[in-house]
Design a protein around this motif. Structure first.
Motif, PDB file in Angstrom:
ATOM      1  N   VAL A  67      63.212  -9.403 -80.187  1.00 40.53           N
ATOM      2  CA  VAL A  67      62.936  -9.418 -78.746  1.00 40.53           C
ATOM      3  C   VAL A  67      63.258 -10.787 -78.159  1.00 40.53           C
ATOM      4  O   VAL A  67      63.877 -10.889 -77.088  1.00 40.53           O
ATOM      5  CB  VAL A  67      61.465  -9.026 -78.464  1.00 40.53           C
ATOM      6  N   SER A  68      62.878 -11.859 -78.852  1.00 40.84           N
ATOM      7  CA  SER A  68      63.167 -13.217 -78.357  1.00 40.84           C
ATOM      8  C   SER A  68      64.657 -13.478 -78.267  1.00 40.84           C
ATOM      9  O   SER A  68      65.120 -14.121 -77.328  1.00 40.84           O
ATOM     10  CB  SER A  68      62.529 -14.257 -79.278  1.00 40.84           C
ATOM     11  N   ALA A  69      65.404 -12.961 -79.211  1.00 42.52           N
ATOM     12  CA  ALA A  69      66.863 -13.160 -79.199  1.00 42.52           C
ATOM     13  C   ALA A  69      67.507 -12.394 -78.049  1.00 42.52           C
ATOM     14  O   ALA A  69      68.476 -12.857 -77.459  1.00 42.52           O
ATOM     15  CB  ALA A  69      67.460 -12.725 -80.530  1.00 42.52           C
ATOM     16  N   TRP A  70      66.973 -11.224 -77.746  1.00 46.08           N
ATOM     17  CA  TRP A  70      67.547 -10.425 -76.665  1.00 46.08           C
ATOM     18  C   TRP A  70      67.268 -11.053 -75.312  1.00 46.08           C
ATOM     19  O   TRP A  70      68.146 -11.097 -74.452  1.00 46.08           O
ATOM     20  CB  TRP A  70      67.023  -8.991 -76.703  1.00 46.08           C
ATOM     21  N   ALA A  90      67.335  -2.691 -83.657  1.00 48.47           N
ATOM     22  CA  ALA A  90      68.203  -3.250 -82.620  1.00 48.47           C
ATOM     23  C   ALA A  90      67.644  -2.865 -81.252  1.00 48.47           C
ATOM     24  O   ALA A  90      66.959  -1.857 -81.114  1.00 48.47           O
ATOM     25  CB  ALA A  90      69.626  -2.728 -82.764  1.00 48.47           C
ATOM     26  N   ILE A  91      67.975  -3.695 -80.278  1.00 45.46           N
ATOM     27  CA  ILE A  91      67.592  -3.430 -78.889  1.00 45.46           C
ATOM     28  C   ILE A  91      68.855  -3.079 -78.123  1.00 45.46           C
ATOM     29  O   ILE A  91      69.809  -3.868 -78.074  1.00 45.46           O
ATOM     30  CB  ILE A  91      66.886  -4.647 -78.258  1.00 45.46           C
ATOM     31  N   VAL A 121      74.019  -9.891 -80.099  1.00 42.45           N
ATOM     32  CA  VAL A 121      73.280 -11.085 -80.485  1.00 42.45           C
ATOM     33  C   VAL A 121      72.766 -10.770 -81.887  1.00 42.45           C
ATOM     34  O   VAL A 121      72.067  -9.763 -82.079  1.00 42.45           O
ATOM     35  CB  VAL A 121      72.094 -11.355 -79.533  1.00 42.45           C
ATOM     36  N   HIS A 122      73.154 -11.577 -82.866  1.00 42.91           N
ATOM     37  CA  HIS A 122      72.792 -11.321 -84.259  1.00 42.91           C
ATOM     38  C   HIS A 122      71.457 -11.972 -84.609  1.00 42.91           C
ATOM     39  O   HIS A 122      71.250 -13.154 -84.317  1.00 42.91           O
ATOM     40  CB  HIS A 122      73.870 -11.858 -85.202  1.00 42.91           C
TER      41      HIS A 122
END
Length: 149
Positions: A67-70, A90-91, A121-122
């Protein structure tokens, strides 16, 4: 989304905040569960997170990192990476909803991830590589956690 063993599992979720959705077409495979989930996504939803129930080693911290990466970025998909490939958890933002709703057969969302490699975003997530499908997998899982204890 519950399928083959929904009757036996539903009662375990009665006192949780989870919403239970039954997939009566579970024999088709993973795509039918994704389609069933997409059918109950509320209007105005910005994204969905797909997590497989058999990825039992995925932690809440793993999902928080996803979630933070997205970061609510509607132009990207945040995907876990394990064993050298992008996958779920995955989002998927709303521009993926139509494609997710049209999946067929025993395939998940991997093809959508592959078609959109430049928009990913990996998020490294080695825990996602372990899934629980067989009694042998359960033995391996127990051994893994006994070593950590």
């Amino acid at each position: 989304i519950l399928g083959a063993h929904a009757r036996g599992l539903t009662h375990m979720l009665l006192h949780s905040p989870a919403s239970v959705v039954i997939n009566r077409e579970w024999e088709e495979g993973m795509a039918s569960s994704i389609r069933r989930g997409m059918a109950v996504v509320p209007p105005g939803c910005e994204a969905v997170m797909i997590v497989l129930g058999d990825q039992v080693a995925v932690t809440a911290d793993d999902l928080r990192r996803l979630v933070s990466a997205w970061k609510g970025e509607s132009s990207t998909i945040a995907a876990s990476v394990y064993e050298g490939r992008a996958g779920v958890p995955a989002i998927f933002p709303s521009w993926c909803f139509s494609e997710l709703s049209q999946l067929r057969g025993d395939q998940g969302a991997r093809a959508i991830l592959q078609r959109n490699m430049t928009r990913l975003v990996h998020v490294p997530m080695p825990n996602a590589a372990f899934d629980l499908d067989t009694p042998e997998d359960l033995i391996r899982l127990r051994e893994r956690f006994e070593r950590k204890a």
